[in-house]
Design an enzyme around this catalytic site. Structure first.
Site, PDB file in Angstrom:
ATOM      1  N   CYS A  99      27.851  22.193  31.689  1.00 46.82           N
ATOM      2  CA  CYS A  99      28.958  23.671  32.289  1.00 46.82           C
ATOM      3  C   CYS A  99      29.804  23.355  32.027  1.00 46.82           C
ATOM      4  O   CYS A  99      30.332  24.211  33.454  1.00 46.82           O
ATOM      5  CB  CYS A  99      28.161  23.198  33.724  1.00 46.82           C
ATOM      6  N   PHE A 151      22.313  12.104  33.755  1.00 45.55           N
ATOM      7  CA  PHE A 151      22.597  12.900  34.998  1.00 45.55           C
ATOM      8  C   PHE A 151      22.223  13.621  36.114  1.00 45.55           C
ATOM      9  O   PHE A 151      21.746  15.235  35.811  1.00 45.55           O
ATOM     10  CB  PHE A 151      23.930  13.807  34.283  1.00 45.55           C
TER      11      PHE A 151
HETATM   12  N1  SAH Z   1      20.411  18.063  36.266  1.00 42.19           N
HETATM   13  C1  SAH Z   1      20.057  17.445  37.065  1.00 42.19           C
HETATM   14  C2  SAH Z   1      21.998  18.062  37.801  1.00 42.19           C
HETATM   15  C3  SAH Z   1      22.925  16.879  37.159  1.00 42.19           C
HETATM   16  S1  SAH Z   1      24.190  17.395  38.032  1.00 42.19           S
HETATM   17  C4  SAH Z   1      19.412  18.728  37.260  1.00 42.19           C
HETATM   18  O1  SAH Z   1      19.078  20.012  36.346  1.00 42.19           O
HETATM   19  O2  SAH Z   1      19.390  19.222  38.932  1.00 42.19           O
HETATM   20  C5  SAH Z   1      25.402  16.073  37.680  1.00 42.19           C
HETATM   21  C6  SAH Z   1      25.044  14.931  37.901  1.00 42.19           C
HETATM   22  O3  SAH Z   1      25.408  14.090  37.296  1.00 42.19           O
HETATM   23  C7  SAH Z   1      25.349  15.224  40.171  1.00 42.19           C
HETATM   24  O4  SAH Z   1      23.850  13.943  40.108  1.00 42.19           O
HETATM   25  C8  SAH Z   1      26.394  13.641  40.154  1.00 42.19           C
HETATM   26  O5  SAH Z   1      25.961  12.762  40.924  1.00 42.19           O
HETATM   27  C9  SAH Z   1      25.941  12.942  38.491  1.00 42.19           C
HETATM   28  N2  SAH Z   1      27.363  12.126  37.736  1.00 42.19           N
HETATM   29  C10 SAH Z   1      28.471  12.131  37.744  1.00 42.19           C
HETATM   30  N3  SAH Z   1      28.940  11.500  37.262  1.00 42.19           N
HETATM   31  C11 SAH Z   1      28.413  10.966  36.605  1.00 42.19           C
HETATM   32  C12 SAH Z   1      28.382   9.730  35.853  1.00 42.19           C
HETATM   33  N4  SAH Z   1      29.755   9.054  35.457  1.00 42.19           N
HETATM   34  N5  SAH Z   1      27.238   8.358  35.562  1.00 42.19           N
HETATM   35  C13 SAH Z   1      26.075   9.516  35.842  1.00 42.19           C
HETATM   36  N6  SAH Z   1      25.736  10.626  36.478  1.00 42.19           N
HETATM   37  C14 SAH Z   1      26.838  11.075  37.120  1.00 42.19           C
END
Ligand code: SAH
Length: 410
Positions: A353, A243
């Protein structure tokens, strides 16, 4: 002409709340839910709130149909007016100015930070992020909406941004009957701006990126995971950022000496930005995997992969209180896989979160995952969002982000 029944500036009658709602307000929580309201307001606006015996509880942003029917502004008798809102905004900006002077706030060289953090700054539903030269505004409270032009004018006066963008496209706005769109509120907002986190720089798209364009709350946690990896892992360690969005964790791990980092995200645009940021910061190229992170973790586990440093940072899995059980199962699954993938002595930065999942419950989920993975794990530290996202005591929704840094003992 007959008088308009509810002209926008006609004062609203007091909103009457049930005992349970009154008790919440007295205990310091600013919200009363729709189900705890006896007499709702005729329209959205600011109104006095009273209990069933007519005892005054304060002044609030109120809404006739939203689940969050009452958002208390203060416990006194003075009506909420433009001057009060301007003073709240000033206080929020003064706090950020103070943080810039606080050596522990980690704001040195930071050009992306939160200027207004909604209820925690006394401005319901209002979020303002600074992204380099511009400001991005989100608003989810109908009572505050008519005051936005004045608040934006104040922001411009105080912070002199090149432009201000209204990201009014969040779905929560529909719950308050507000239109969803993206609107230029001031000046010029380019397609992309540069945002510095004090260590690394990113190209961020205010119009098109997720939320306001960037996730600024994990800024210090990116550094914490990188520092732990540098401290506990041998140089040339392998890392996984699940993620990843723009690779905040992964890029800091590359900077800390990772030989290889795999970024996993469902969004191709996010991964493209992460790849570009690695190049911009003269870091080695990360491996970018566009995939469902649940599936990718499972596949890596099946393949017997190992990493010395891992971040798991999913979007809120419990968006509503009733999702909690399913969300806990999701967090357990992700962390079980991550712990199985962790090399002996490796570090895992794991985040939630979901405001509805309290830290103690999250730690229980992590303990369950460690037990199932058969790992003995140390907790190196526990943190929340960076201090420009203040936490308001008595309002757990403002402590939405939990970041737990773990180390596999063996
Ligand atoms: N780690 C990042 C913030 C992540 S926000 C930081 O520190 O800035 C959450 C992210 O999860 C987003 O980019 C979104 O595109 C992604 N996301 C949401 N559902 C997902 C899934 N099932 N598999 C992979 N990525 C996912």
């Amino acid at each position: 002409m007959p008088p308009v029944a509810h002209a926008p500036d006609a004062p609203l009658a007091p909103v009457v709340v049930h005992d349970r709602g009154a008790a919440r307000l007295v205990a310091g929580h600013p919200w009363v839910y729709r189900s705890d309201v006896v007499v709702p307001p005729a329209r959205a606006g600011f109104a006095p709130v009273v209990d069933r015996r007519g005892r005054p509880l304060g002044q609030a942003a109120v809404h006739p149909t939203s689940q969050i029917a009452v958002r208390l502004m203060h416990a006194g008798d003075d009506p909420v007016d433009a001057a009060l809102l301007a003073a709240r905004l000033d206080a929020a900006l003064d706090l950020r100015a103070a943080l810039a002077r606080d050596p522990d706030a980690g704001m040195d060289g930071v050009t992306g930070y939160r200027c207004v953090h909604a209820e925690a700054d006394g401005l319901p539903g209002l979020v303002v992020d600074r992204l380099g030269p511009v400001l991005v505004v989100q608003s989810g409270c109908a009572a505050l909406e008519p005051h936005l032009p004045a608040l934006v004018a104040r922001l411009v006066e105080r912070l002199a941004p090149e432009g201000v963008l209204g990201r009014f496209d969040a779905k929560v706005r529909a719950l308050e009957g507000l239109p969803t769109d993206v609107a230029l509120l001031h000046g010029r907002v380019p397609e992309a701006v540069e945002v510095h986190d004090g260590v690394l720089a990113w190209r961020v798209e205010p119009h098109a990126g997720q939320k306001t364009g960037a996730f600024l709350d994990q800024r210090l946690n990116h550094r914490r995971l990188a520092t732990a990896a540098r401290t506990y892992a041998a140089p040339g360690f392998r890392a996984l950022d699940a993620f990843a969005y723009h690779g905040g964790f992964g890029l800091h791990l590359l900077r800390a000496g990772a030989a290889a980092v795999e970024l996993v995200d469902a969004s191709a645009a996010a991964l493209e930005a992460a790849r570009a940021a690695a190049a911009r910061n003269a870091l080695p190229e990360p491996t970018c995997t566009r995939a469902d992170a649940f599936e990718r973790l499972r596949a890596l586990d099946r393949a017997g992969a190992r990493f010395e440093a891992i971040s798991v940072d999913p979007p809120a899995l419990a968006k509503r209180a009733r999702d909690l059980e399913r969300a806990a199962a999701g967090y357990k699954e992700l962390n079980l896989r991550a712990l199985r993938l962790l090399a002996p002595g490796g570090v895992l930065g794991t985040s939630s979160c979901s405001a509805h999942l309290q830290e103690a419950e999250f730690l229980n989920v992590l303990a369950d995952a460690a037990a199932d993975a058969g790992r003995t794990v140390h907790v190196l530290g526990r943190w929340g969002a960076a201090p420009d996202h203040p936490e308001r005591l008595g309002f757990p929704e403002s402590r939405y982000l939990k970041f737990v840094l773990l180390r596999a003992v063996d």
